[in-house]
Design a protein around this motif. Structure first.
Motif, PDB file in Angstrom:
ATOM      1  N   LEU A   1       0.867  -1.210  -0.202  1.00 30.00           N
ATOM      2  CA  LEU A   1      -0.057  -0.066   0.136  1.00 30.00           C
ATOM      3  C   LEU A   1       1.001   1.336  -0.264  1.00 30.00           C
ATOM      4  CD1 LEU A   1      -3.031  -0.535   2.609  1.00 30.00           C
ATOM      5  CD2 LEU A   1      -3.218  -0.221   0.083  1.00 30.00           C
ATOM      6  N   THR A   2       1.919   1.204   0.596  1.00 27.74           N
ATOM      7  CA  THR A   2       3.156   2.322   0.666  1.00 27.74           C
ATOM      8  C   THR A   2       3.711   2.779  -0.463  1.00 27.74           C
ATOM      9  OG1 THR A   2       4.864   1.196   1.596  1.00 27.74           O
ATOM     10  CG2 THR A   2       3.191   1.927   3.012  1.00 27.74           C
ATOM     11  N   ARG A   3       3.686   1.608  -1.622  1.00 31.45           N
ATOM     12  CA  ARG A   3       4.652   1.858  -2.782  1.00 31.45           C
ATOM     13  C   ARG A   3       3.857   3.200  -3.634  1.00 31.45           C
ATOM     14  NH1 ARG A   3       6.214  -4.336  -4.627  1.00 31.45           N
ATOM     15  NH2 ARG A   3       6.526  -4.894  -2.732  1.00 31.45           N
ATOM     16  N   ASN A   4       2.607   3.503  -3.476  1.00 28.07           N
ATOM     17  CA  ASN A   4       2.299   4.724  -4.101  1.00 28.07           C
ATOM     18  C   ASN A   4       2.155   5.799  -3.079  1.00 28.07           C
ATOM     19  OD1 ASN A   4       0.462   6.827  -5.377  1.00 28.07           O
ATOM     20  ND2 ASN A   4      -0.149   5.295  -6.866  1.00 28.07           N
ATOM     21  N   LYS A   5       3.142   6.514  -3.146  1.00 19.76           N
ATOM     22  CA  LYS A   5       3.190   7.516  -1.858  1.00 19.76           C
ATOM     23  C   LYS A   5       1.831   8.450  -1.717  1.00 19.76           C
ATOM     24  CE  LYS A   5       6.962   6.722   0.167  1.00 19.76           C
ATOM     25  NZ  LYS A   5       6.943   5.315  -0.209  1.00 19.76           N
ATOM     26  N   GLU A   6       1.557   8.939  -3.010  1.00 23.11           N
ATOM     27  CA  GLU A   6       0.230   9.801  -3.197  1.00 23.11           C
ATOM     28  C   GLU A   6      -0.996   9.268  -2.619  1.00 23.11           C
ATOM     29  OE1 GLU A   6      -1.504  12.181  -7.117  1.00 23.11           O
ATOM     30  OE2 GLU A   6       0.599  11.609  -7.280  1.00 23.11           O
ATOM     31  N   ARG A   7      -1.215   8.136  -3.296  1.00 22.57           N
ATOM     32  CA  ARG A   7      -2.659   7.430  -2.980  1.00 22.57           C
ATOM     33  C   ARG A   7      -2.508   7.022  -1.451  1.00 22.57           C
ATOM     34  NH1 ARG A   7      -4.766   4.154  -8.300  1.00 22.57           N
ATOM     35  NH2 ARG A   7      -7.053   4.544  -7.181  1.00 22.57           N
ATOM     36  N   PHE A   8      -1.340   6.816  -0.979  1.00 22.95           N
ATOM     37  CA  PHE A   8      -1.149   6.434   0.475  1.00 22.95           C
ATOM     38  C   PHE A   8      -1.600   7.605   1.244  1.00 22.95           C
ATOM     39  CE2 PHE A   8       1.508   5.225   4.175  1.00 22.95           C
ATOM     40  CZ  PHE A   8       0.658   4.281   4.652  1.00 22.95           C
ATOM     41  N   GLU A   9      -1.083   8.489   0.917  1.00 20.35           N
ATOM     42  CA  GLU A   9      -1.267   9.803   1.799  1.00 20.35           C
ATOM     43  C   GLU A   9      -2.686  10.168   1.560  1.00 20.35           C
ATOM     44  OE1 GLU A   9       0.249  12.181   4.358  1.00 20.35           O
ATOM     45  OE2 GLU A   9       1.628  11.182   3.098  1.00 20.35           O
TER      46      GLU A   9
ATOM     47  N   ARG B   1       1.794 -11.950  -4.627  1.00 19.00           N
ATOM     48  CA  ARG B   1       1.989 -11.905  -6.045  1.00 19.00           C
ATOM     49  C   ARG B   1       1.501 -13.311  -6.596  1.00 19.00           C
ATOM     50  NH1 ARG B   1       7.403 -10.397  -6.074  1.00 19.00           N
ATOM     51  NH2 ARG B   1       6.964  -8.144  -5.904  1.00 19.00           N
ATOM     52  N   VAL B   2       0.529 -13.370  -7.492  1.00 16.72           N
ATOM     53  CA  VAL B   2       0.074 -14.521  -7.938  1.00 16.72           C
ATOM     54  C   VAL B   2       1.011 -15.082  -8.894  1.00 16.72           C
ATOM     55  CG1 VAL B   2      -1.950 -15.380  -9.235  1.00 16.72           C
ATOM     56  CG2 VAL B   2      -2.492 -13.435  -7.663  1.00 16.72           C
TER      57      VAL B   2
ATOM     58  N   TYR C   1      -1.212 -12.023 -15.847  1.00 12.64           N
ATOM     59  CA  TYR C   1       0.038 -12.063 -15.487  1.00 12.64           C
ATOM     60  C   TYR C   1       1.266 -12.634 -16.144  1.00 12.64           C
ATOM     61  CZ  TYR C   1      -2.735 -10.502 -11.014  1.00 12.64           C
ATOM     62  OH  TYR C   1      -3.444 -10.100 -10.174  1.00 12.64           O
ATOM     63  N   ALA C   2       0.617 -13.751 -16.836  1.00 11.80           N
ATOM     64  CA  ALA C   2       1.693 -14.153 -17.848  1.00 11.80           C
ATOM     65  C   ALA C   2       2.580 -13.512 -18.692  1.00 11.80           C
ATOM     66  CB  ALA C   2       1.079 -15.470 -18.577  1.00 11.80           C
ATOM     67  N   ARG C   3       1.653 -12.321 -19.203  1.00 14.47           N
ATOM     68  CA  ARG C   3       2.465 -11.654 -20.096  1.00 14.47           C
ATOM     69  C   ARG C   3       3.106 -10.212 -19.438  1.00 14.47           C
ATOM     70  NH1 ARG C   3       0.030 -11.670 -25.709  1.00 14.47           N
ATOM     71  NH2 ARG C   3      -1.361 -13.594 -25.733  1.00 14.47           N
ATOM     72  N   MET C   4       3.071 -10.242 -18.134  1.00 11.54           N
ATOM     73  CA  MET C   4       3.637  -9.008 -17.368  1.00 11.54           C
ATOM     74  C   MET C   4       4.687  -9.502 -16.878  1.00 11.54           C
ATOM     75  SD  MET C   4       0.068  -7.622 -15.274  1.00 11.54           S
ATOM     76  CE  MET C   4      -1.453  -7.313 -16.085  1.00 11.54           C
ATOM     77  N   ASN C   5       5.705  -8.450 -16.740  1.00  7.42           N
ATOM     78  CA  ASN C   5       6.930  -8.595 -15.866  1.00  7.42           C
ATOM     79  C   ASN C   5       6.550  -8.232 -14.339  1.00  7.42           C
ATOM     80  OD1 ASN C   5       7.323  -5.590 -15.379  1.00  7.42           O
ATOM     81  ND2 ASN C   5       8.445  -5.710 -17.228  1.00  7.42           N
ATOM     82  N   THR C   6       7.337  -8.429 -13.442  1.00  9.99           N
ATOM     83  CA  THR C   6       7.099  -8.308 -12.091  1.00  9.99           C
ATOM     84  C   THR C   6       6.488  -6.911 -11.595  1.00  9.99           C
ATOM     85  OG1 THR C   6       8.720  -9.897 -11.304  1.00  9.99           O
ATOM     86  CG2 THR C   6       7.805  -8.611  -9.713  1.00  9.99           C
TER      87      THR C   6
ATOM     88  N   ASP D   1       2.974  -5.763 -10.510  1.00  8.06           N
ATOM     89  CA  ASP D   1       2.719  -5.176  -9.114  1.00  8.06           C
ATOM     90  C   ASP D   1       1.969  -3.779  -9.426  1.00  8.06           C
ATOM     91  OD1 ASP D   1       4.235  -7.109  -7.912  1.00  8.06           O
ATOM     92  OD2 ASP D   1       5.872  -5.583  -7.390  1.00  8.06           O
ATOM     93  N   ASP D   2       2.360  -3.184 -10.377  1.00  6.55           N
ATOM     94  CA  ASP D   2       1.472  -1.636 -10.834  1.00  6.55           C
ATOM     95  C   ASP D   2      -0.085  -2.148 -11.031  1.00  6.55           C
ATOM     96  OD1 ASP D   2       3.919  -0.550 -10.540  1.00  6.55           O
ATOM     97  OD2 ASP D   2       4.211  -0.276 -12.742  1.00  6.55           O
ATOM     98  N   TYR D   3      -0.098  -3.241 -11.643  1.00  6.27           N
ATOM     99  CA  TYR D   3      -1.651  -3.514 -11.977  1.00  6.27           C
ATOM    100  C   TYR D   3      -2.254  -3.983 -10.838  1.00  6.27           C
ATOM    101  CZ  TYR D   3      -5.697  -6.434 -13.184  1.00  6.27           C
ATOM    102  OH  TYR D   3      -6.859  -7.097 -13.196  1.00  6.27           O
ATOM    103  N   ASP D   4      -1.743  -4.559  -9.785  1.00  9.21           N
ATOM    104  CA  ASP D   4      -2.485  -4.920  -8.462  1.00  9.21           C
ATOM    105  C   ASP D   4      -2.609  -3.940  -7.571  1.00  9.21           C
ATOM    106  OD1 ASP D   4      -2.521  -7.796  -9.292  1.00  9.21           O
ATOM    107  OD2 ASP D   4      -0.849  -8.277  -8.142  1.00  9.21           O
ATOM    108  N   LEU D   5      -1.687  -3.021  -7.577  1.00  8.53           N
ATOM    109  CA  LEU D   5      -1.765  -1.762  -6.620  1.00  8.53           C
ATOM    110  C   LEU D   5      -2.776  -0.983  -7.166  1.00  8.53           C
ATOM    111  CD1 LEU D   5      -0.653  -0.575  -4.044  1.00  8.53           C
ATOM    112  CD2 LEU D   5       1.176   0.524  -5.469  1.00  8.53           C
TER     113      LEU D   5
END
Length: 550
Positions: A363-371, A439-440, A485-490, A494-498
């Protein structure tokens, strides 16, 4: 009581008369017995409780860890401090059994302790210890720390569980129909049994195996020459070991060997079964892998009053009870952090073992949305983090410490220490939303959400582990829809899920809680009902007998 011709000391239900010896590195049966680290222990603890409730003919075999996993304390600046406290248990009985096994070409004495079924309401549990005066100091340390960081000590622990456990079964004259390895830590038992029976067929028909690890890198491997030096193979030469196990390189893969010696294995969720069959299917000689989804013991974990109000359709009673549970849990938050949380504020809890793929700080990885989330006046939020990183996992400890430092800026964020059975239960009672964002498909099962639901918390999770079998979105919980997810890198994953997690929190979950609380309550109650129906460990313990031990 007599341990010479041991029988389970309660009347056995006819449906469960198959004799089972259940080997596990850790058992979380109750807070006072601190011989567990996380999910594997929570699972085996619930299994033993349900085996007792169903009157199954099963014994547990584990290790008595002198210092437990570790005690989680704080440094002066509130960051994580790893402390090792000697444990004493007056409730364990001395069986009087002592025998020797060979570790590192050297006889090591093993003493056996007993947890009586009546003590905590579990199947009988035998615990092995090398911490006896007859052993030299190095041998004594084998049972000091669960998952010791020293590789040689860890291999010695595996020998103790496997060879020592199998030898104990003989000392008891228990003669099990099934040896059940819960994870591959005890697979050295197959070499003991090979010496005993003289052939692989007799081992195969008796051995079953539960795998919990959905990726190859996570499965324990050790240098085969180190294993040989440590007497892992019970005196067999390496050529014979290679012939028996099919291991051709120099890495001894414990899970692969377990899958080759067992006649049947299981993954711990439907999805994990699929992942495991794909993962291990490329190896020859591997046994079939079915799925038996993990579950947790309702009698131990659930808040009975919440269930009573649910059954009476007493909404006011249910609300009052949940509010009380939150208030009581928040006293722990205040005690540890000096922060006063409010029972009428939406509370998100993330609490479990700290491991990279579980993404504790997600949750903290997007500082703006977390704030924005934390300063929302219309829909106020409180967040609690807790969990134990492995004591030598410095990235995980850094993650824990960075959350501690971050929490100092906010009155509505807390990080707690001491995450064991009792705190786990309290945090589930504190939670409106039990957040789970692995991470699925890295989470084999992830059972913490089951016990959260048993305490009136609503699960909000990525679609991994047991979740695809449980959550019907917006009906009994909330689930992040799977991306491609199979077509996404890590990073893309992560960006998609967050983004999805924040979108669902802001647009769906928070408005529902604050604007339509009756509907929110019904989501929580549906979760309570569904989890008891399908993810109670009585169902699981029964399935082990019907499907794995048959």
């Amino acid at each position: 009581m007599s341990f010479t011709n041991y029988n389970v000391p309660y009347p056995i239900n006819e449906s469960y008369k198959t004799k089972v010896a259940y080997f596990s590195m850790e058992f979380a049966v109750h807070q006072p017995l601190k011989i567990y680290s996380g999910g594997l222990g929570f699972l085996s603890g619930s299994h033993l409780r349900s085996a007792y409730e169903l009157r199954q003919n099963m014994i547990g075999i584990g290790i008595l860890w002198k210092y437990g996993y570790y005690d989680q304390a704080r440094n002066q600046d509130e960051t994580l401090q790893v402390t090792w406290m000697e444990k004493h248990y007056s409730f364990l009985e001395d069986t009087g059994i002592q025998f020797q096994i060979i570790i590192h070409d050297h006889p090591v004495w093993v003493k056996v302790w007993y947890l009586n079924p009546e003590t905590f309401g579990t199947a009988p549990l035998f615990l092995l210890s090398t911490d006896v005066p007859e052993n030299d100091y190095v041998s004594q340390t084998i049972t000091h720390r669960l998952y010791d960081a020293n590789v040689a000590t860890k291999v010695a622990q595996f020998i103790l569980l496997g060879v020592g456990g199998a030898k104990l079964v003989d000392e008891l004259n228990f003669n099990p129909d099934r040896y059940h390895l819960n994870e591959a830590h005890g697979v050295s038992s197959v070499f003991y049994l090979y010496k005993k029976f003289g052939n692989v067929e007799d081992i195969k028909k008796r051995l079953v195996f539960t795998t919990h690890t959905p990726e190859e890198a996570g499965n324990e491997k050790h240098d085969i020459y180190l294993c040989q030096k440590m007497s892992y193979f019970c005196g067999l030469g390496l050529d014979e070991v290679r012939k028996l196990t099919g291991i051709e390189d120099d890495q001894f893969n414990h899970s692969l060997v377990a899958l080759r010696f067992a006649h049947l294995a299981n993954g711990v969720s439907q999805l994990h079964g699929v992942v495991s069959r794909l993962m291990w299917g490329k190896y020859p000689g591997v046994c079939p892998i079915i799925s038996i989804t993990n579950a947790q013991n309702w009698r131990y974990w659930a808040d009975k009053q919440l269930y009573r109000f649910m059954e009476e359709n007493n909404d006011a009673g249910w609300d009052d009870r949940k509010r009380y549970l939150k208030r009581r849990s928040f006293e722990i938050v205040a005690d540890q952090t000096g922060k006063l949380f409010k029972p009428d504020v939406f509370t998100i809890v993330w609490a479990r073992r700290f491991a990279g793929y579980k993404r504790a700080d997600f949750l903290t990885r997007n500082k703006e949305r977390f704030e924005k989330l934390l300063s929302n006046k219309q829909y106020p939020v409180q967040i609690i983090w807790a969990g134990k990183p492995y004591p030598m996992d410095y990235p995980a400890i850094n993650e824990f410490n960075s959350l501690v430092n971050l929490s100092k800026k906010y009155n509505n964020v807390a990080v707690l220490t001491g995450y064991e059975l009792t705190l786990s239960k309290r945090l589930k009672q504190a939670a409106d939303c039990w957040l789970n964002n692995p991470r699925v498909p890295r989470e084999a099962s992830g059972t913490s959400g089951m016990t959260a639901a048993m305490n009136g918390a609503v699960n909000f999770s990525t679609d991994d582990g047991w979740i695809p079998e449980f959550i019907n979105n917006a009906n009994n919980g909330f689930v992040v829809p799977k991306g491609d997810y199979a077509r996404m890198n890590t990073q893309e994953q992560d960006d998609y899920d967050l983004n999805k997690i924040y979108d669902m929190l802001e647009q769906e979950i928070l408005p529902l809680y604050y604007n339509q609380y009756d509907t929110w309550r019904s989501v929580a109650i549906n979760g309570m009902r569904d989890v008891r129906f399908r993810f109670e460990s009585g169902r699981m313990a029964n399935e082990y007998y019907q499907e794995l031990y048959k």
